[in-house]
Design a protein around this motif. Sequence first.
Motif, PDB file in Angstrom:
ATOM      1  N   LEU A  64       0.827  -1.205   0.000  1.00  0.00           N
ATOM      2  CA  LEU A  64       0.000   0.000   0.000  1.00  0.00           C
ATOM      3  C   LEU A  64       0.862   1.257   0.000  1.00  0.00           C
ATOM      4  O   LEU A  64       0.502   2.272  -0.608  1.00  0.00           O
ATOM      5  N   TYR A  65       2.005   1.198   0.662  1.00  0.00           N
ATOM      6  CA  TYR A  65       2.922   2.334   0.656  1.00  0.00           C
ATOM      7  C   TYR A  65       3.430   2.597  -0.758  1.00  0.00           C
ATOM      8  O   TYR A  65       3.448   3.741  -1.227  1.00  0.00           O
ATOM      9  N   GLU A  66       3.844   1.528  -1.431  1.00  0.00           N
ATOM     10  CA  GLU A  66       4.351   1.693  -2.788  1.00  0.00           C
ATOM     11  C   GLU A  66       3.248   2.138  -3.747  1.00  0.00           C
ATOM     12  O   GLU A  66       3.504   2.913  -4.675  1.00  0.00           O
ATOM     13  N   ALA A  67       2.040   1.664  -3.524  1.00  0.00           N
ATOM     14  CA  ALA A  67       0.928   2.139  -4.336  1.00  0.00           C
ATOM     15  C   ALA A  67       0.788   3.649  -4.193  1.00  0.00           C
ATOM     16  O   ALA A  67       0.573   4.372  -5.188  1.00  0.00           O
ATOM     17  N   PRO A 127      -9.787   1.165   4.846  1.00  0.00           N
ATOM     18  CA  PRO A 127      -9.727   2.626   4.958  1.00  0.00           C
ATOM     19  C   PRO A 127      -8.320   3.173   4.753  1.00  0.00           C
ATOM     20  O   PRO A 127      -8.164   4.318   4.300  1.00  0.00           O
ATOM     21  N   LEU A 128      -7.299   2.387   5.046  1.00  0.00           N
ATOM     22  CA  LEU A 128      -5.934   2.823   4.779  1.00  0.00           C
ATOM     23  C   LEU A 128      -5.731   3.013   3.269  1.00  0.00           C
ATOM     24  O   LEU A 128      -5.210   4.053   2.827  1.00  0.00           O
ATOM     25  N   ALA A 129      -6.132   2.032   2.481  1.00  0.00           N
ATOM     26  CA  ALA A 129      -6.008   2.150   1.027  1.00  0.00           C
ATOM     27  C   ALA A 129      -6.839   3.316   0.500  1.00  0.00           C
ATOM     28  O   ALA A 129      -6.396   4.065  -0.387  1.00  0.00           O
ATOM     29  N   ALA A 130      -8.037   3.489   1.048  1.00  0.00           N
ATOM     30  CA  ALA A 130      -8.895   4.600   0.604  1.00  0.00           C
ATOM     31  C   ALA A 130      -8.246   5.943   0.927  1.00  0.00           C
ATOM     32  O   ALA A 130      -8.316   6.889   0.123  1.00  0.00           O
ATOM     33  N   THR A 131      -7.586   6.036   2.072  1.00  0.00           N
ATOM     34  CA  THR A 131      -6.913   7.278   2.451  1.00  0.00           C
ATOM     35  C   THR A 131      -5.742   7.566   1.524  1.00  0.00           C
ATOM     36  O   THR A 131      -5.509   8.716   1.130  1.00  0.00           O
ATOM     37  N   GLY A 138      -6.311  14.106  -4.572  1.00  0.00           N
ATOM     38  CA  GLY A 138      -6.955  15.397  -4.338  1.00  0.00           C
ATOM     39  C   GLY A 138      -6.658  16.046  -3.002  1.00  0.00           C
ATOM     40  O   GLY A 138      -6.409  17.254  -2.938  1.00  0.00           O
ATOM     41  N   LEU A 139      -6.675  15.270  -1.922  1.00  0.00           N
ATOM     42  CA  LEU A 139      -6.578  15.876  -0.602  1.00  0.00           C
ATOM     43  C   LEU A 139      -5.242  16.563  -0.353  1.00  0.00           C
ATOM     44  O   LEU A 139      -5.167  17.518   0.427  1.00  0.00           O
ATOM     45  N   ALA A 144      -6.669  19.846   4.096  1.00  0.00           N
ATOM     46  CA  ALA A 144      -6.800  18.557   4.782  1.00  0.00           C
ATOM     47  C   ALA A 144      -5.658  17.601   4.458  1.00  0.00           C
ATOM     48  O   ALA A 144      -5.591  16.501   5.024  1.00  0.00           O
ATOM     49  N   GLY A 145      -4.732  18.005   3.576  1.00  0.00           N
ATOM     50  CA  GLY A 145      -3.659  17.118   3.153  1.00  0.00           C
ATOM     51  C   GLY A 145      -2.811  16.570   4.281  1.00  0.00           C
ATOM     52  O   GLY A 145      -2.641  15.347   4.414  1.00  0.00           O
ATOM     53  N   PRO A 146      -2.234  17.424   5.143  1.00  0.00           N
ATOM     54  CA  PRO A 146      -1.417  16.892   6.235  1.00  0.00           C
ATOM     55  C   PRO A 146      -2.179  15.954   7.156  1.00  0.00           C
ATOM     56  O   PRO A 146      -1.644  14.944   7.611  1.00  0.00           O
ATOM     57  N   ALA A 147      -3.446  16.278   7.428  1.00  0.00           N
ATOM     58  CA  ALA A 147      -4.241  15.404   8.298  1.00  0.00           C
ATOM     59  C   ALA A 147      -4.478  14.051   7.637  1.00  0.00           C
ATOM     60  O   ALA A 147      -4.467  13.011   8.312  1.00  0.00           O
ATOM     61  N   ALA A 148      -4.677  14.050   6.323  1.00  0.00           N
ATOM     62  CA  ALA A 148      -4.881  12.786   5.610  1.00  0.00           C
ATOM     63  C   ALA A 148      -3.621  11.936   5.648  1.00  0.00           C
ATOM     64  O   ALA A 148      -3.686  10.710   5.852  1.00  0.00           O
ATOM     65  N   MET A 149      -2.477  12.571   5.460  1.00  0.00           N
ATOM     66  CA  MET A 149      -1.221  11.826   5.529  1.00  0.00           C
ATOM     67  C   MET A 149      -1.005  11.261   6.926  1.00  0.00           C
ATOM     68  O   MET A 149      -0.571  10.111   7.101  1.00  0.00           O
ATOM     69  N   ALA A 150      -1.304  12.076   7.941  1.00  0.00           N
ATOM     70  CA  ALA A 150      -1.165  11.606   9.320  1.00  0.00           C
ATOM     71  C   ALA A 150      -2.089  10.431   9.587  1.00  0.00           C
ATOM     72  O   ALA A 150      -1.710   9.462  10.259  1.00  0.00           O
ATOM     73  N   ALA A 151      -3.307  10.494   9.061  1.00  0.00           N
ATOM     74  CA  ALA A 151      -4.257   9.401   9.249  1.00  0.00           C
ATOM     75  C   ALA A 151      -3.749   8.112   8.603  1.00  0.00           C
ATOM     76  O   ALA A 151      -3.915   7.012   9.154  1.00  0.00           O
ATOM     77  N   ALA A 152      -3.109   8.247   7.446  1.00  0.00           N
ATOM     78  CA  ALA A 152      -2.585   7.057   6.771  1.00  0.00           C
ATOM     79  C   ALA A 152      -1.508   6.378   7.601  1.00  0.00           C
ATOM     80  O   ALA A 152      -1.501   5.150   7.765  1.00  0.00           O
TER      81      ALA A 152
END
Length: 320
Positions: A64-67, A127-131, A138-139, A144-152
């Motif tokens: 998922l990281y490489e994706a 949800p990890l893949a979706a994030t 887009g995010l 919301a970009g930094p928060a999305a990365m943190a969530a991942a």
Amino acid sequence: MDGPAVPTSPQPAQGSGSQSAAWAELLRLPALFTVPGDVLAGSASASGRPGPRTLWAIGSSLCLYEAGMVLNDWADRAEDAAERPHRPLPSGRVRPAAALTAVCALTIAGLALAARSGRPALTVAVPLAATVWAYDLGLKRTPAGPAAMAAARALDLLLGAAATSGHVRSALPSAALLGTHTLALTAVSRHETQGGAPLTPLAALATTGVLTRLVSRGRTLAKGKLPGAKGQLISFRSGVLAALPAACAAAYAATAARPYLHATLNPSPPLTQRAVGGGIRATIPLQAALCARSGAPVSALITAALAPLAARFAKRVSVT
């Protein structure tokens, strides 16, 4: 899951025009060393011992990281054509269709490996893949970009907990700490191309200080009144468990704080890029500290050992 883009400048790999070198650059292979520690820290936080399901989860996390890495470049290929034409996609060394196919294959493989780890792990991996996809498509261009990365990153840690023990509640504090580091790092990375105000790296520096303090204390084992060799062994183990989190936390602070300070004093693009590179490298000792504070010294040492390997391979292929 995709690491913040920072065009640090190690020497290009020899034969960089070859397909294999182009894919190594696109996949940012040295950055993979920052991934297993997520799962190991999650496993340790859940008070579980790593086992076969943990290994499947590490495989899922890597895929998922490489994706996310490849999808990041695929989504940015038009922008990179203007700002980073040497990258594999704008330079034509990798076709966009091939890159997108790889993203889909890696995502499917990641979810399949998570399913192999058990239903709880798959519940986190989806949800990890979706994030990952939402961030890259887009995010990352929104507030919301930094928060999305943190969530991942936080979800990646929870993946390890779910795979090892079947639950994630006890791993939530560690996930929050790792997510906080990622949030600060990603905020800095948004200014890497054009530089920015010093407040962002200053905030990241302050965050590093707080996290260092929080992760520097680990579990201790009660000695009781056991006599002889057994009491001495417990005393020794207690000392190791107490000292290892502090050592890992110190390594984390040493790796991240100095480049953040330099970017604070002079938030130019080169120093901001170095700050992001330092923050990425600091992820490994932070993961090791999280393992150590959860009472998993072996996982902590394994994770910490990935740092010099990442540094060695980063001299040949950029980590970002």
